[in-house]
Scaffold this motif. Sequence first.
Motif, PDB file in Angstrom:
ATOM      1  N   MET A 178     -11.307  -5.228  13.978  1.00 39.44           N
ATOM      2  CA  MET A 178     -12.051  -4.134  13.365  1.00 39.44           C
ATOM      3  C   MET A 178     -13.176  -3.636  14.263  1.00 39.44           C
ATOM      4  N   LEU A 179     -13.466  -4.396  15.328  1.00 33.59           N
ATOM      5  CA  LEU A 179     -14.484  -4.000  16.300  1.00 33.59           C
ATOM      6  C   LEU A 179     -13.886  -4.071  17.695  1.00 33.59           C
ATOM      7  N   PRO A 180     -14.286  -3.172  18.600  1.00 33.25           N
ATOM      8  CA  PRO A 180     -13.802  -3.280  19.977  1.00 33.25           C
ATOM      9  C   PRO A 180     -14.306  -4.579  20.616  1.00 33.25           C
ATOM     10  N   THR A 193     -17.184 -10.047  19.903  1.00 29.37           N
ATOM     11  CA  THR A 193     -17.388  -9.505  18.559  1.00 29.37           C
ATOM     12  C   THR A 193     -16.082  -9.634  17.774  1.00 29.37           C
ATOM     13  N   THR A 194     -15.854 -10.819  17.209  1.00 29.46           N
ATOM     14  CA  THR A 194     -14.601 -11.118  16.525  1.00 29.46           C
ATOM     15  C   THR A 194     -14.752 -10.891  15.028  1.00 29.46           C
ATOM     16  N   VAL A 244     -19.005 -13.124  14.022  1.00 26.92           N
ATOM     17  CA  VAL A 244     -20.040 -12.211  14.493  1.00 26.92           C
ATOM     18  C   VAL A 244     -21.297 -12.455  13.651  1.00 26.92           C
ATOM     19  N   THR A 245     -22.403 -11.919  14.137  1.00 27.22           N
ATOM     20  CA  THR A 245     -23.670 -12.026  13.410  1.00 27.22           C
ATOM     21  C   THR A 245     -24.211 -10.623  13.157  1.00 27.22           C
ATOM     22  N   PRO A 246     -24.459 -10.258  11.891  1.00 21.90           N
ATOM     23  CA  PRO A 246     -25.045  -8.932  11.627  1.00 21.90           C
ATOM     24  C   PRO A 246     -26.386  -8.788  12.325  1.00 21.90           C
TER      25      PRO A 246
END
Length: 759
Positions: free
Chosen positions: A274-276, A739-740, A723-725
């Motif tokens: 969902m993230l590159p 960024t998994t 990942v961490t917000p």
Amino acid sequence: MKQNTIKMSCIALAISSVLAANYAIAEEDVAGTGEKQAILEHIEVTARKSVESLQNVPVAVTSVSAADLAENGISVITEIQQFSPNTTLQTSRGTNSTLTAFIRGVGQDDPLWGYEPGVGIYIDDVYIARPQGAVLDILDVQRIEVLRGPQGTLYGKNTIGGAVKYVTKKMSGDAELNLNATIGSYNQQDYKIAGQLPLIDNKLYIGGAFASLNRDGFGEFLTSALPSQDTENYNKDVMAGRMSLEYTPTDNLFMRLNYDKTKDESNSKGGYRMLPSILTNAPVPDSKYDSYTSLPTWNKLDTEGWGLTIEYGLNDDWTLKSVTSSRESYSPTNIDFDNTSLRIFDVPAIYDDEQFSQEFQANYDGDDLKLVSGLYYFKGDSCGMFDAILYEYYKALGGLTREVRGCNNSESYAAYAQGTYDITDKLSMTAGLRYTRETKDATVYNGVMFTALYPETGWYPGYVRDEDAINASIPKVLDDEETWSKLNPRLGLEYQLSDDMMLFTSYSQGFKSGTFNPRATFAEPAVDPEVVDSYELGMKSEWFDSLRVNATAFYLDHKDRQFVTALPAENASQVNQRLGNIGTSNATGLELEVEYAATKSLNLFATLGLIDSSFDKVFSYDNSGNRIDITDHYTITYTPDTTANVGFSYTMDTDIGSFVANGNYYYRGEYDLAVENNLLSQDGYGLLNFGVNWYSNDGHWNAGVHWKNITDEEYMVGNYAFVTPDGNGGYTPSTGGDTTLVSYYGDPETISLTVGYSF
């Protein structure tokens, strides 16, 4: 939401009272015409270990018959969730054969060895201990039952959320052979054959079923770090078979010996990024079913088992039954957590399980008393290993792997009994009690090596596993044993308001076994069992032989929930991350199931599940040893506040045969995907399905066209979030340095044609 659920429960019970008050004035004809009304089909279940009418069982249970399964094109057990309120049956992330099961907000998120399922899966009274291989394909089945709420005083293995029963057909009559072929979207090709042969008329039968189930992927692995890989993603490659030998030497003695085997070589399932990735130049895929990988794409599951059932009718009142079973499964799997072509966070794993169970039942069916009682023994060896490979981040050091392996074995003895006594012609009382004594012994090896490790030689091209070096570097951190014993009661009252209406209320308790942390990093203690106390108030009713209305309101309290957090050591001198009984949760809800025979040709049905579930309290400790409240970090997963299903079935007889058209719309409300620090939630969505079936007049031929997920809804069924917000709507890298944020999806729109021949 809780207040709305309570209001809905009160409204449902009020409607039931009004209907009951007006029941006596109901007319037997239709609008005074004297025409005979359509009549509902009689449904039988074995929820209480004997064949009973669904309407006489004071239990929240849904039964789906073989005919309904076929006419709705249901081919796998996960599709049953559409027909049972407040039920989740989904394929777990990363595989095609591991089951995620929740009922009324109770289940198990983590499929690792050592963790007990919250929902029991049964094949002909045999408990399936592990979720690996529990995504059962529909083969030679008579019906599937879903029992909601704790099960223990009627079943060999205790479960806290509920049970799903896969009931196969008994053989009778003449020789039979049934052939079915299905073709469909994504090159689906399913072939099934089932039959029976009487060796001695009406006494000795041999029968079996075989299936070859294949489909191309819904997507593909766009890139792979390895050459010559099968790039199909979300594909299916399954072969399954079952053989049975049944012997009825006398009218009161029945014996069945059966064997089944499933071989699943569907590829590992790649998730949707969902993230590159910040470590590769691969973009977010266009399709939710496309992925990237650095692992081999193969995935395997071999599961097999045998069972022996003996039933003996001692006299008109007493029946004795023995159920003996042995099962085993072996599943090497590849899960690419980061889903890139770099080895950022890869987890190859092996699950290896064996189980043996023996159950003896003595059941009594008298004039005023019905009794189910039994003794149960279970021995399960649940082992496995996984290698968490963080190669890219530690490339300068040769990579890094944390290897975890071990076993979490259990041995359980139980005695249970449940009886229903008719106090008057209308009022009955049910009481049950279960005693369980369970021992678990566990070993855990957990350590780190600066290299890339894989479970077996040849797993990765050129890889040779050096067992001596690994054993010298990966220490045994836990070797322990613990025993628990537990008494679980059930108490209920049933009132037969009329021949066609029953009101019931019950209290039941279930527990999920204590265990050891399969990921332990030191010799941490075992955790105690989880306990669920469940309260129900319900109604079973039929009106004018054409309308069936069943409703249940419930409340459950789930205590001593098992999670990993920071807890003081036994001497309270330091705080460690370990498994503990740290949480309590509750759920309040309503379940409504309605079926209406509008005419002789048209049947309508609807189900509704409402639930408000949440954690009451979850605690942890800070570095100074102070107890802190972390309840806000936890959420009940895979539990929509609303599940609903509405549909129809229309039958039409013609000169060329009978046609049955059916359709349904299934809705699931919003639900969360991670129990702790959830980052992804699936919005509410609906699935629209339609089918047309044809049966020849001579009874030999049948065909069906089934169109599923007509609107091609995309809906998440699992995720990995490493990942961490960052507090600004974005994310920073976590484990592995990337960024998994990865999600897995349910089936897209499909259409299939099935043709069958019976003789």
